[in-house]
Each structure stands twice: as structure tokens, then as C-alpha cells.
Design a protein around this motif. Sequence first.
Motif, PDB file in Angstrom:
ATOM      1  N   ASP A   1     -21.101   0.049  60.007  1.00  0.00           N
ATOM      2  CA  ASP A   1     -20.568   0.011  58.699  1.00  0.00           C
ATOM      3  C   ASP A   1     -19.655  -1.680  58.612  1.00  0.00           C
ATOM      4  O   ASP A   1     -19.566  -1.993  59.619  1.00  0.00           O
ATOM      5  CB  ASP A   1     -19.269   1.105  59.074  1.00  0.00           C
ATOM      6  N   ASN A   2     -19.473  -1.820  57.469  1.00  0.00           N
ATOM      7  CA  ASN A   2     -18.786  -2.984  57.096  1.00  0.00           C
ATOM      8  C   ASN A   2     -17.977  -3.136  55.670  1.00  0.00           C
ATOM      9  O   ASN A   2     -18.069  -2.104  55.090  1.00  0.00           O
ATOM     10  CB  ASN A   2     -19.772  -4.196  57.469  1.00  0.00           C
ATOM     11  N   ALA A   3     -17.167  -4.031  55.769  1.00  0.00           N
ATOM     12  CA  ALA A   3     -16.484  -4.205  54.378  1.00  0.00           C
ATOM     13  C   ALA A   3     -16.567  -5.685  54.246  1.00  0.00           C
ATOM     14  O   ALA A   3     -15.746  -6.592  55.182  1.00  0.00           O
ATOM     15  CB  ALA A   3     -14.963  -3.944  54.566  1.00  0.00           C
ATOM     16  N   LYS A   4     -17.128  -6.198  53.325  1.00  0.00           N
ATOM     17  CA  LYS A   4     -17.580  -7.611  53.024  1.00  0.00           C
ATOM     18  C   LYS A   4     -16.267  -8.390  52.599  1.00  0.00           C
ATOM     19  O   LYS A   4     -15.199  -7.681  52.358  1.00  0.00           O
ATOM     20  CB  LYS A   4     -18.598  -7.795  51.902  1.00  0.00           C
ATOM     21  N   ALA A   5     -16.102  -9.669  52.717  1.00  0.00           N
ATOM     22  CA  ALA A   5     -15.001 -10.376  52.656  1.00  0.00           C
ATOM     23  C   ALA A   5     -14.031  -9.966  51.502  1.00  0.00           C
ATOM     24  O   ALA A   5     -14.482  -9.813  50.202  1.00  0.00           O
ATOM     25  CB  ALA A   5     -15.320 -11.838  52.235  1.00  0.00           C
ATOM     26  N   HIS A   6     -12.827  -9.666  51.572  1.00  0.00           N
ATOM     27  CA  HIS A   6     -11.865  -9.063  50.585  1.00  0.00           C
ATOM     28  C   HIS A   6     -10.497  -9.554  50.878  1.00  0.00           C
ATOM     29  O   HIS A   6     -10.062  -9.856  51.979  1.00  0.00           O
ATOM     30  CB  HIS A   6     -11.900  -7.645  50.553  1.00  0.00           C
ATOM     31  N   ASN A   7      -9.567  -9.481  49.787  1.00  0.00           N
ATOM     32  CA  ASN A   7      -8.160  -9.651  50.102  1.00  0.00           C
ATOM     33  C   ASN A   7      -7.341  -8.560  49.959  1.00  0.00           C
ATOM     34  O   ASN A   7      -8.045  -7.467  49.853  1.00  0.00           O
ATOM     35  CB  ASN A   7      -7.664 -10.710  49.071  1.00  0.00           C
ATOM     36  N   HIS A   8      -6.113  -8.470  50.011  1.00  0.00           N
ATOM     37  CA  HIS A   8      -5.153  -7.205  50.190  1.00  0.00           C
ATOM     38  C   HIS A   8      -4.054  -7.367  49.221  1.00  0.00           C
ATOM     39  O   HIS A   8      -3.410  -6.443  48.990  1.00  0.00           O
ATOM     40  CB  HIS A   8      -4.771  -6.978  51.661  1.00  0.00           C
ATOM     41  N   ASP A   9      -3.700  -8.502  48.938  1.00  0.00           N
ATOM     42  CA  ASP A   9      -2.494  -8.751  48.007  1.00  0.00           C
ATOM     43  C   ASP A   9      -1.222  -8.075  48.585  1.00  0.00           C
ATOM     44  O   ASP A   9      -0.301  -7.856  47.888  1.00  0.00           O
ATOM     45  CB  ASP A   9      -2.838  -8.201  46.611  1.00  0.00           C
ATOM     46  N   THR A  10      -1.111  -7.965  49.660  1.00  0.00           N
ATOM     47  CA  THR A  10       0.003  -7.485  50.580  1.00  0.00           C
ATOM     48  C   THR A  10       0.076  -7.688  52.020  1.00  0.00           C
ATOM     49  O   THR A  10      -0.946  -8.227  52.363  1.00  0.00           O
ATOM     50  CB  THR A  10       0.359  -5.883  50.380  1.00  0.00           C
ATOM     51  N   TRP A  11       1.080  -7.334  52.696  1.00  0.00           N
ATOM     52  CA  TRP A  11       1.165  -7.835  54.060  1.00  0.00           C
ATOM     53  C   TRP A  11       0.270  -6.578  54.779  1.00  0.00           C
ATOM     54  O   TRP A  11       0.317  -5.594  54.202  1.00  0.00           O
ATOM     55  CB  TRP A  11       2.385  -8.008  54.845  1.00  0.00           C
ATOM     56  N   GLY A  12      -0.216  -6.682  56.025  1.00  0.00           N
ATOM     57  CA  GLY A  12      -1.099  -5.697  56.502  1.00  0.00           C
ATOM     58  C   GLY A  12      -1.268  -5.878  58.020  1.00  0.00           C
ATOM     59  O   GLY A  12      -1.088  -7.023  58.485  1.00  0.00           O
ATOM     60  N   MET A  13      -1.584  -4.924  58.553  1.00  0.00           N
ATOM     61  CA  MET A  13      -1.737  -4.720  60.213  1.00  0.00           C
ATOM     62  C   MET A  13      -2.897  -4.040  60.553  1.00  0.00           C
ATOM     63  O   MET A  13      -2.941  -2.979  60.076  1.00  0.00           O
ATOM     64  CB  MET A  13      -0.694  -4.504  61.020  1.00  0.00           C
ATOM     65  N   VAL A  14      -3.819  -4.394  61.275  1.00  0.00           N
ATOM     66  CA  VAL A  14      -5.006  -3.526  61.547  1.00  0.00           C
ATOM     67  C   VAL A  14      -4.949  -3.426  63.184  1.00  0.00           C
ATOM     68  O   VAL A  14      -5.043  -4.342  64.014  1.00  0.00           O
ATOM     69  CB  VAL A  14      -6.155  -4.046  61.240  1.00  0.00           C
ATOM     70  N   GLY A  15      -4.636  -2.096  63.630  1.00  0.00           N
ATOM     71  CA  GLY A  15      -4.617  -2.076  65.261  1.00  0.00           C
ATOM     72  C   GLY A  15      -5.882  -1.089  65.488  1.00  0.00           C
ATOM     73  O   GLY A  15      -6.242  -0.225  64.947  1.00  0.00           O
ATOM     74  N   VAL A  16      -6.685  -1.600  66.665  1.00  0.00           N
ATOM     75  CA  VAL A  16      -7.824  -0.839  67.118  1.00  0.00           C
ATOM     76  C   VAL A  16      -7.373   0.108  68.356  1.00  0.00           C
ATOM     77  O   VAL A  16      -6.614  -0.183  69.190  1.00  0.00           O
ATOM     78  CB  VAL A  16      -8.740  -1.873  67.820  1.00  0.00           C
ATOM     79  N   ILE A  17      -7.773   1.539  68.009  1.00  0.00           N
ATOM     80  CA  ILE A  17      -7.273   2.536  68.905  1.00  0.00           C
ATOM     81  C   ILE A  17      -8.628   2.870  69.938  1.00  0.00           C
ATOM     82  O   ILE A  17      -8.431   2.874  71.111  1.00  0.00           O
ATOM     83  CB  ILE A  17      -7.074   3.814  68.218  1.00  0.00           C
ATOM     84  N   GLU A  18      -9.795   2.926  69.204  1.00  0.00           N
ATOM     85  CA  GLU A  18     -11.030   3.172  70.153  1.00  0.00           C
ATOM     86  C   GLU A  18     -12.181   2.042  69.915  1.00  0.00           C
ATOM     87  O   GLU A  18     -12.233   1.612  68.606  1.00  0.00           O
ATOM     88  CB  GLU A  18     -11.454   4.374  69.914  1.00  0.00           C
ATOM     89  N   ASN A  19     -12.931   1.467  70.662  1.00  0.00           N
ATOM     90  CA  ASN A  19     -13.839   0.716  70.468  1.00  0.00           C
ATOM     91  C   ASN A  19     -13.439  -0.614  70.159  1.00  0.00           C
ATOM     92  O   ASN A  19     -12.430  -1.160  70.537  1.00  0.00           O
ATOM     93  CB  ASN A  19     -14.978   1.320  69.837  1.00  0.00           C
ATOM     94  N   GLU A  20     -14.297  -1.335  69.493  1.00  0.00           N
ATOM     95  CA  GLU A  20     -13.841  -2.790  68.859  1.00  0.00           C
ATOM     96  C   GLU A  20     -14.613  -3.188  67.622  1.00  0.00           C
ATOM     97  O   GLU A  20     -15.377  -2.219  66.957  1.00  0.00           O
ATOM     98  CB  GLU A  20     -14.486  -3.727  70.018  1.00  0.00           C
ATOM     99  N   ILE A  21     -14.001  -4.100  66.689  1.00  0.00           N
ATOM    100  CA  ILE A  21     -14.462  -4.411  65.586  1.00  0.00           C
ATOM    101  C   ILE A  21     -14.595  -5.757  65.653  1.00  0.00           C
ATOM    102  O   ILE A  21     -13.737  -6.634  66.061  1.00  0.00           O
ATOM    103  CB  ILE A  21     -13.505  -3.683  64.448  1.00  0.00           C
TER     104      ILE A  21
END
Length: 188
Positions: free
Chosen positions: A79-99
Motif C-alpha cells: 500500500d502507498n500514497a503518492k506525494a501529497h500535501n495536507h494544508d494543515t499541521w499533522g503528526m503520524v505516529g507508528v503503532i505497529e511495524n514500520e513505514i
Amino acid sequence: MSNVYTLKDFITDLDRITRTEASQEKIVAAAKPLLARLVQQRDCIEEKYKKRGATAYGRYMLHRAPLFNVSSVVWGPGDNAKAHNHDTWGMVGVIENEIQETRFRRKDDGTNPGQAELEVSAVLKNKAGMVSCLISPNDDIHEMNNVSDRDTVEIHVYGKDLTDMPRLRFDVATKAAKTFASAKYDNC
Ligand SMILES: [Fe+2]
């Protein structure tokens, strides 16, 4: 006193932070260690929010507040998400495995609609317990790839609800920028 830091605790803290801090940088600086503490506990969200989607990666809304929202995202192998913006602040925390997260810097000034010139600024391997941050508009473009053979479970926190919100997806090779919006969550 218990050392357990629950999703409810995190939401309470983030509610206070987003009401007292105005700048994206200050919100993210205050909240990042709290999200890291949360995602270091594998059982911080219910199992039903750790399931892959039927046709794409899974997305579940966990909490909506006026100034932020908390969701879970589950990336299956490939699975993937090609390059994109968010137009806001954000945080991505990993719970299981890795990305694998690729970060980009935008080199053009954005005056040419439909076009964008991006260069890779970093390729990261974000493992369980780690948090990656986004600050709009100068550091909020990334691409995500699950290059492993297992599901990756994350918590995402944003200052805006991304569902139906127009933002940009980039084709780095052709320098095309197209408007897109995230679909509804799997649970609401
Ligand atoms: Fe993203």
C-alpha cells in the motif's frame, strides 16, 4: 498512579494544547512527545481500528474536535500514497511495524496551476513508537510506502478534517499537481 497513557489522555492534552497555542510549530512541538508516548503502547487503540480496508488502506476516525482530529491508518504490504500535501499541521505516529516516508521540498513558487517541482529532502524508515510531523505549507509534502510484508498501523493527527478537503497530489516525474480529496473513513 498508573503509567498508562490512553487515547483519552492524549485527546484531553491535545484539546488543551490546540486551545492555547496558535502556531503550527508550537502545537506540534508540544504534542509530538505525547503522541510518541501513546503509540509506544501497542494496545492504545481497539483491534477493530487496526484492520486493512476492503480495497485500499484502512482509515478510521477515532476523535473529531473543532481544532484537531485523530484517526488510525492501516497500510497493507505494498500500500502507498503518492506525494501529497495536507494544508494543515499533522503528526503520524507508528503503532505497529514500520513505514517508509519520503519527504519533499517544493522548489517552484506555486504560481503555475497544475504544476509543481519537487525534490526529495529525506527518505525515512519510521518504526513503531516514532512520530513524523508536518507543518504547512513549507514542510507538509510526503509519500508513504509500506515496503514490508506486514500491515503497518498508525495514528494520524491533523488540524483539519482531510475528508472531502481539496489538496494536491503530485507526480514528481512529470511535475504535475492535481487536486484530490480523501474519501470517507471506513467507520463513519
Ligand atoms: Fe499524508
